[in-house]
Design a protein around this motif. Structure first.
Motif, PDB file in Angstrom:
ATOM      1  N   ASP A 294       0.810  -1.224   0.000  1.00 43.79           N
ATOM      2  CA  ASP A 294       0.000   0.000   0.000  1.00 43.79           C
ATOM      3  C   ASP A 294       0.844   1.276   0.000  1.00 43.79           C
ATOM      4  N   TYR A 295       1.893   1.313   0.818  1.00 42.32           N
ATOM      5  CA  TYR A 295       2.667   2.546   0.936  1.00 42.32           C
ATOM      6  C   TYR A 295       3.459   2.869  -0.331  1.00 42.32           C
TER       7      TYR A 295
ATOM      8  N   ASN B 157       2.045   2.968  -3.162  1.00 38.09           N
ATOM      9  CA  ASN B 157       1.134   3.873  -3.863  1.00 38.09           C
ATOM     10  C   ASN B 157       0.927   3.487  -5.334  1.00 38.09           C
TER      11      ASN B 157
ATOM     12  N   PHE C 253      -2.761   4.021  -6.859  1.00 40.68           N
ATOM     13  CA  PHE C 253      -3.030   5.429  -7.156  1.00 40.68           C
ATOM     14  C   PHE C 253      -2.359   5.816  -8.473  1.00 40.68           C
TER      15      PHE C 253
ATOM     16  N   VAL D  92       4.764   6.733  -0.849  1.00 39.72           N
ATOM     17  CA  VAL D  92       4.523   7.747   0.179  1.00 39.72           C
ATOM     18  C   VAL D  92       5.620   7.740   1.241  1.00 39.72           C
TER      19      VAL D  92
ATOM     20  N   SER E 108       7.818  10.896  -6.010  1.00 37.69           N
ATOM     21  CA  SER E 108       7.082  11.680  -5.019  1.00 37.69           C
ATOM     22  C   SER E 108       8.060  12.494  -4.175  1.00 37.69           C
TER      23      SER E 108
ATOM     24  N   SER F   4       8.070  12.848  -1.041  1.00 34.90           N
ATOM     25  CA  SER F   4       7.873  12.406   0.335  1.00 34.90           C
ATOM     26  C   SER F   4       9.143  11.814   0.928  1.00 34.90           C
TER      27      SER F   4
ATOM     28  N   GLU G 195       3.306  15.556  -5.530  1.00 35.19           N
ATOM     29  CA  GLU G 195       2.689  15.186  -4.257  1.00 35.19           C
ATOM     30  C   GLU G 195       2.071  13.799  -4.417  1.00 35.19           C
ATOM     31  N   PRO G 196       2.421  12.822  -3.566  1.00 34.93           N
ATOM     32  CA  PRO G 196       2.039  11.429  -3.818  1.00 34.93           C
ATOM     33  C   PRO G 196       0.551  11.114  -3.741  1.00 34.93           C
ATOM     34  N   LYS G 197      -0.242  11.988  -3.143  1.00 40.12           N
ATOM     35  CA  LYS G 197      -1.678  11.727  -3.061  1.00 40.12           C
ATOM     36  C   LYS G 197      -2.502  12.824  -3.748  1.00 40.12           C
ATOM     37  N   ASN G 198      -1.850  13.615  -4.575  1.00 38.04           N
ATOM     38  CA  ASN G 198      -2.511  14.714  -5.264  1.00 38.04           C
ATOM     39  C   ASN G 198      -2.645  14.376  -6.745  1.00 38.04           C
TER      40      ASN G 198
END
Length: 395
Positions: free
Chosen positions: A230-231, A233, A236, A302, A323, A325, A340-343
């Motif tokens: 999961d980490y 990413n 995504f 992330v 990313s 991060s 940005e890793p979640k943008n």
């Protein structure tokens, strides 16, 4: 000075960054008359250890290979019995791996009890040795604290306990970011920590890849390397790729590592990208080929303790889109393109800029080669030797 490394990572990992780190250290120390080392191990399937001259003929062979040659009369019987056969083999294999681990562990406990070493340097986070090490000097390397930073993302919790960290005479972290996490989470004295960067192990070369392998790889692709927990990413990234592909119809993703699982395949089908996402397990030469021929390497993680694939990409002339991060901007500096890793907007803009801008790719390739000069395994080994000296002097 004699360093006793233990077996842990070579029982846990067939391939990967931590076992490669220890392998590169001992390879450098082979050329250093000041350092003697030992790794007590009977069984291991680790590909790096098998490459080392000392272990290539010493390791006992792994006795389990899953055989797939069962023949039955009917198709239904074939499927049922074949599945049973595989399950039985898997159970026996897992039992053997437990036995393998315990035999290696017993050997290491005996070596620690004998005390014929100056410094003990465990290779992972099983604290079994704490009952036997006494007052011997010991150095611990912390590669990351992902389990503590993002516990909700992890399927398991390796034993990185506070007592183990407190007992260490010196602690090595592989980035300033990991050092910061270690201080914040475990309240470790900053003076006890040394930051030592890792390095790249791939040598840029070509001509060692089969034509059959080349035919499996699409012409235009983004490269994703390593695990897909999961980490990392990855899912995504896959969703953002689906949007990117709307205007780049010939673009693909190539992944290295384990086969796609059912959840990943479901998402690919839902996004309509099932025919343009590829996966392959590779050796070093094939990995180099993938880096050299990719539009870009994409690393959406992330959290990373260091980020070895970033240096691998630099070494192979592959633009890196990563990313911003944790440690990644620390390692990549101005040689990579960041997001940005979640943008969604951030990653899409970064990918579009690199895919559609050859001049930007060339600029980042040139800067990547320059950034790579700051890292070498020789430097890593020399700095590690200085940490060993400090540990013995208790400073």
């Amino acid at each position: 000075m004699k360093i006793l490394y233990d077996f842990q990572i070579f029982s846990n990992q067939n391939v990967g960054g931590i076992s490669r780190y220890i392998y590169e250290l001992i390879t450098q120390f082979d050329q250093d008359n000041f350092i003697d080392w030992e790794i007590p191990v009977i069984y291991s399937s680790n590909i790096y250890l098998k490459k080392h001259p000392f272990f290539s003929k010493k390791l006992l062979p792994h006795p389990f290979q899953l055989k797939d040659n069962v023949n039955f009369i009917s198709k239904a019987a074939f499927v049922k019995e074949k599945l049973l056969y595989k399950i039985t083999n898997q159970i026996h294999k897992e039992r053997f791996l437990v036995m393998e681990y315990e035999k290696n562990k017993a050997l290491n406990i005996e070596k620690i009890k004998q005390g014929n070493f100056d410094i003990f340097h465990p290779t992972y986070f099983d604290s079994y040795f704490m009952d036997y090490i006494g007052d011997k000097t010991y150095v611990l390397t912390i590669h990351d604290l992902i389990n503590q930073v993002f516990p909700e993302m992890m399927l398991y919790q390796p034993d990185k306990n506070k007592a183990m960290i407190e007992r260490a005479d010196r602690i090595i972290t592989v980035s300033e970011n990991t050092k910061k996490d270690l201080i914040n989470i475990f309240n470790v004295d900053e003076q006890k920590i040394d930051v030592i960067y890792l390095a790249n192990s791939l040598e840029e070369k070509s001509g060692h890849v089969s034509e059959e392998f080349k035919k499996k790889i699409p012409e235009k692709y983004l490269l994703f390397v390593g695990g897909r927990l999961d980490y990392k990413n990855f899912l995504f990234f896959a969703q953002m790729f689906a949007s990117l592909k709307l205007k780049n119809n010939d673009l693909n993703i190539v992944c290295t590592g384990s086969p796609f699982n059912a959840s990943e395949q479901y998402l690919f089908n839902k996004l309509g990208i099932q025919d343009c996402v590829y996966n392959t397990f590779v050796n070093d030469d094939e990995l180099i080929y993938l880096y050299q021929n990719a539009i870009a390497f994409v690393f959406p993680s992330v959290y990373e303790g260091f980020g070895l694939p970033v240096l691998e990409a630099f070494s192979c002339g592959c633009p890196a889109v990563i990313s911003n991060s944790s440690s990644l901007s620390e390692i990549g500096e101005d040689a990579a393109v960041y997001f940005e890793p979640k943008n969604p907007e951030s990653i899409l803009n970064a990918l579009k800029n690199v895919v559609n801008n050859p001049a930007l790719r060339e600029e980042k390739i040139a800067k990547g080669y320059e950034q790579l000069k700051k890292f070498s395994w020789e430097k890593t080994a020399n700095q590690t030797k200085e940490v060993y000296k400090k540990a013995l002097l208790k400073v």
